[in-house]
Design a protein around this motif. Structure first.
Motif, PDB file in Angstrom:
ATOM      1  N   ALA A  76      -3.575  -5.803   3.844  1.00 13.56           N
ATOM      2  CA  ALA A  76      -3.156  -5.453   2.476  1.00 13.56           C
ATOM      3  C   ALA A  76      -1.824  -4.728   2.553  1.00 13.56           C
ATOM      4  N   HIS A  77      -0.921  -5.045   1.634  1.00 12.73           N
ATOM      5  CA  HIS A  77       0.449  -4.543   1.664  1.00 12.73           C
ATOM      6  C   HIS A  77       0.687  -3.641   0.459  1.00 12.73           C
ATOM      7  N   PHE A  78       1.109  -2.394   0.714  1.00 13.83           N
ATOM      8  CA  PHE A  78       1.399  -1.439  -0.348  1.00 13.83           C
ATOM      9  C   PHE A  78       2.880  -1.037  -0.243  1.00 13.83           C
ATOM     10  N   PRO A  79       3.757  -1.698  -1.013  1.00 16.47           N
ATOM     11  CA  PRO A  79       5.196  -1.425  -0.908  1.00 16.47           C
ATOM     12  C   PRO A  79       5.535   0.032  -1.233  1.00 16.47           C
ATOM     13  N   SER A  80       6.397   0.603  -0.398  1.00 12.69           N
ATOM     14  CA  SER A  80       6.961   1.946  -0.603  1.00 12.69           C
ATOM     15  C   SER A  80       5.922   3.062  -0.600  1.00 12.69           C
ATOM     16  N   MET A  81       4.721   2.784  -0.086  1.00 16.39           N
ATOM     17  CA  MET A  81       3.687   3.815  -0.045  1.00 16.39           C
ATOM     18  C   MET A  81       3.515   4.394   1.353  1.00 16.39           C
ATOM     19  N   GLY A  82       4.488   4.129   2.235  1.00 16.71           N
ATOM     20  CA  GLY A  82       4.459   4.717   3.567  1.00 16.71           C
ATOM     21  C   GLY A  82       5.128   6.080   3.569  1.00 16.71           C
ATOM     22  N   SER A  83       5.512   6.537   4.741  1.00 18.88           N
ATOM     23  CA  SER A  83       6.122   7.858   4.865  1.00 18.88           C
ATOM     24  C   SER A  83       7.539   7.863   4.303  1.00 18.88           C
ATOM     25  N   GLN A  84       8.023   9.064   3.989  1.00 21.23           N
ATOM     26  CA  GLN A  84       9.337   9.242   3.381  1.00 21.23           C
ATOM     27  C   GLN A  84      10.247  10.066   4.285  1.00 21.23           C
ATOM     28  N   PRO A 104      14.406  11.971   3.651  1.00 22.38           N
ATOM     29  CA  PRO A 104      15.484  12.146   2.668  1.00 22.38           C
ATOM     30  C   PRO A 104      16.519  11.024   2.767  1.00 22.38           C
ATOM     31  N   LYS A 105      16.973  10.542   1.595  1.00 23.55           N
ATOM     32  CA  LYS A 105      18.023   9.535   1.480  1.00 23.55           C
ATOM     33  C   LYS A 105      17.654   8.221   2.159  1.00 23.55           C
ATOM     34  N   HIS A 106      16.366   7.983   2.350  1.00 23.72           N
ATOM     35  CA  HIS A 106      15.852   6.738   2.928  1.00 23.72           C
ATOM     36  C   HIS A 106      14.923   6.061   1.922  1.00 23.72           C
ATOM     37  N   ILE A 107      14.870   4.740   2.011  1.00 24.48           N
ATOM     38  CA  ILE A 107      13.863   4.007   1.249  1.00 24.48           C
ATOM     39  C   ILE A 107      12.526   4.179   1.963  1.00 24.48           C
ATOM     40  N   PRO A 108      11.467   4.562   1.261  1.00 25.53           N
ATOM     41  CA  PRO A 108      10.177   4.766   1.937  1.00 25.53           C
ATOM     42  C   PRO A 108       9.689   3.489   2.608  1.00 25.53           C
ATOM     43  N   GLY A 109       8.940   3.654   3.678  1.00 22.92           N
ATOM     44  CA  GLY A 109       8.322   2.498   4.329  1.00 22.92           C
ATOM     45  C   GLY A 109       7.127   2.001   3.533  1.00 22.92           C
ATOM     46  N   ASP A 110       6.589   0.881   3.963  1.00 20.82           N
ATOM     47  CA  ASP A 110       5.402   0.314   3.319  1.00 20.82           C
ATOM     48  C   ASP A 110       4.152   0.749   4.082  1.00 20.82           C
ATOM     49  N   ALA A 111       3.051   0.811   3.374  1.00 19.26           N
ATOM     50  CA  ALA A 111       1.750   1.057   4.008  1.00 19.26           C
ATOM     51  C   ALA A 111       1.062  -0.294   4.199  1.00 19.26           C
ATOM     52  N   LEU A 112       0.686  -0.585   5.424  1.00 20.32           N
ATOM     53  CA  LEU A 112       0.018  -1.837   5.759  1.00 20.32           C
ATOM     54  C   LEU A 112      -1.393  -1.506   6.218  1.00 20.32           C
ATOM     55  N   VAL A 113      -2.376  -2.012   5.504  1.00 23.52           N
ATOM     56  CA  VAL A 113      -3.780  -1.720   5.814  1.00 23.52           C
ATOM     57  C   VAL A 113      -4.421  -2.977   6.388  1.00 23.52           C
ATOM     58  N   THR A 114      -4.798  -2.903   7.656  1.00 20.32           N
ATOM     59  CA  THR A 114      -5.466  -4.024   8.317  1.00 20.32           C
ATOM     60  C   THR A 114      -6.974  -3.871   8.151  1.00 20.32           C
ATOM     61  N   ILE A 158      -9.165   4.056  -1.032  1.00 18.57           N
ATOM     62  CA  ILE A 158      -9.001   4.541   0.339  1.00 18.57           C
ATOM     63  C   ILE A 158      -7.935   5.616   0.333  1.00 18.57           C
ATOM     64  N   THR A 159      -7.883   6.392   1.390  1.00 19.74           N
ATOM     65  CA  THR A 159      -6.915   7.482   1.504  1.00 19.74           C
ATOM     66  C   THR A 159      -6.163   7.354   2.815  1.00 19.74           C
ATOM     67  N   VAL A 160      -4.843   7.491   2.752  1.00 22.90           N
ATOM     68  CA  VAL A 160      -4.015   7.462   3.958  1.00 22.90           C
ATOM     69  C   VAL A 160      -3.162   8.720   3.993  1.00 22.90           C
ATOM     70  N   ASN A 161      -2.830   9.182   5.191  1.00 16.32           N
ATOM     71  CA  ASN A 161      -1.955  10.341   5.356  1.00 16.32           C
ATOM     72  C   ASN A 161      -0.514   9.865   5.525  1.00 16.32           C
ATOM     73  N   ARG A 162       0.373  10.437   4.768  1.00 13.95           N
ATOM     74  CA  ARG A 162       1.782  10.078   4.902  1.00 13.95           C
ATOM     75  C   ARG A 162       2.661  11.307   4.660  1.00 13.95           C
ATOM     76  N   ARG A 163       3.831  11.287   5.269  1.00 13.81           N
ATOM     77  CA  ARG A 163       4.792  12.375   5.071  1.00 13.81           C
ATOM     78  C   ARG A 163       5.595  12.098   3.810  1.00 13.81           C
ATOM     79  N   VAL A 164       5.720  13.095   2.933  1.00 11.32           N
ATOM     80  CA  VAL A 164       6.508  12.952   1.712  1.00 11.32           C
ATOM     81  C   VAL A 164       7.531  14.075   1.647  1.00 11.32           C
ATOM     82  N   VAL A 165       8.668  13.777   1.028  1.00 15.74           N
ATOM     83  CA  VAL A 165       9.699  14.781   0.791  1.00 15.74           C
ATOM     84  C   VAL A 165       9.305  15.590  -0.432  1.00 15.74           C
TER      85      VAL A 165
END
Length: 371
Positions: free
Chosen positions: A231-239, A241-251, A155-162
């Motif tokens: 489904a839980h994808f640790p640290s695959m959410g948006s980013q 700077p100087k923050h720990i990325p969020g998680d991607a949660l797929v319902t 699957i493909t998700v859109n997320r903001r990355v630094v």
């Protein structure tokens, strides 16, 4: 710089003008290097790639060949291990640190935007003292067949990355679509007079640049997956700077099926049979969700009554906790009665039915009189 160089290369430039141009260029380069050094204090990923003798091609922000990274680290750690090369202890340490950061997306982001100090803080305290980006949730629809069979799905998700190192190397191909990252929100007191003040929010612009990335994820679909499972994808959410990325949660949303209706771990299917089959018996085959054939029927001599159903154990949905077992398959029968009886067929039908227990006219009159 280009204009200064062109001016210096002119044939008719006198010595005084040439000296002035040289001083201007040297001053410009000194300031640029000072500015670059200050920006590099957060961390320069290119130095980590160089420590591993790898090239950061700059094509994608999230595309690092993890297999090549691991292979290179293994080869270099053997080559420069202090047990074999005592004089290479310092180099071995740089190689190890570079691999530990580049192989961990969270450490890689923190190093790029906050330097080694922020990485060490993360290693010591985890996410206790470092801000974390909010998780984001997306829905993904699967078929009932996929929920029955299970498997893996891209699957493909859109997320903001630094953008990694965009502030240091803006000429890289991946930097062309980058925009300033969202700034940090702060609060301050704004005095209205000598006795009163109000709290005002303001944004501190970010020095980093961000882009939107279509991140590919591998969704593991367990057999028996239910509507609403997550489904839980640790640290695959948006980013940020100087923050720990969020998680991607797929319902997971399970689509309705045209043949089967799901009731928990049970499945229900409707089947139409003729009046003749209801009275004389039948055999049927049903193609299940994974393509295997379920055979069932009624023996001759058994009468199928309106509203009757047949339960087949083990042919429902797999139990998620124990996929080797499954619920029931419930077949609901619907009898198609004729709309009318053609002339001439009524006598033959009456004669045939009169031979069945309780179906003759005399027995029906006797039952009515008893009522």
């Amino acid at each position: 710089i280009a204009d200064l160089l062109r001016a210096l290369l002119r044939a008719n430039v006198d010595e005084t003008a040439r000296d002035k141009l040289m001083r201007t260029m040297v001053d410009f380069l000194r300031k640029a290097e000072k500015r670059r050094s200050k920006m590099a204090e957060d961390g320069d990923l290119s130095e980590l790639f160089e420590a591993l003798e790898m090239e950061d091609d700059g094509k994608e922000n999230t595309d690092i060949d993890r297999a090549a990274l691991k292979r290179t680290y293994r080869e270099m750690s053997i080559k420069y291990h202090p047990d074999k090369n005592p004089e290479s202890a310092e180099l071995f340490g740089r190689i190890r640190d570079a691999y530990e950061i580049l192989s961990d997306p969270v450490k890689m982001l923190l190093y790029d935007t906050g330097g080694m100090e922020l990485v060490k803080k993360y290693e010591k305290d985890g996410d206790g003292e470092i801000d974390r980006v909010d998780n984001f949730e997306v829905n993904h629809e699967i078929s009932l067949e996929e929920a029955y069979k299970g498997g893996e799905k891209d699957i493909t998700v859109n997320r903001r990355v630094v953008c990694r190192s965009c502030r240091l190397r803006p000429d890289l191909p991946r930097c062309r679509k980058c925009q300033p990252c969202p700034g940090e929100r702060h609060q301050r007191q704004v005095w209205m007079d000598q006795w009163h003040y109000r709290i005002e929010e303001f944004e501190v612009p970010s020095d980093e640049r961000c882009t939107w990335d279509r991140q590919k994820l591998k969704l593991q679909i367990e057999r028996g997956t239910m509507f609403g499972d997550r489904a839980h994808f640790p640290s695959m959410g948006s980013q940020l700077p100087k923050h720990i990325p969020g998680d991607a949660l797929v319902t997971i949303k399970v689509r309705k099926n045209s043949r089967f209706k799901r009731l928990g771990d049970d499945l229900m299917a409707d089947l139409r049979v003729s009046l003749s089959e209801a009275l004389l018996g039948f055999k049927r085959e049903l193609v299940h969700l994974d393509g295997h054939i379920v055979t069932f029927g009624m023996d001759r001599g058994d009468v199928l009554k309106p509203g009757a159903a047949l339960e087949i154990e083990g042919e429902g949905m797999p139990h998620k906790e124990d996929p080797s077992s499954a619920g029931k398959l419930v077949i609901r029968f619907h009898i198609d009665f004729p709309q009318s009886i053609p002339p001439g067929a009524g006598d033959d039908l009456e004669a045939a039915l009169s031979k069945l227990p309780g179906q003759s006219k005399g027995s029906q009159r006797k039952q009515n009189s008893e009522l």
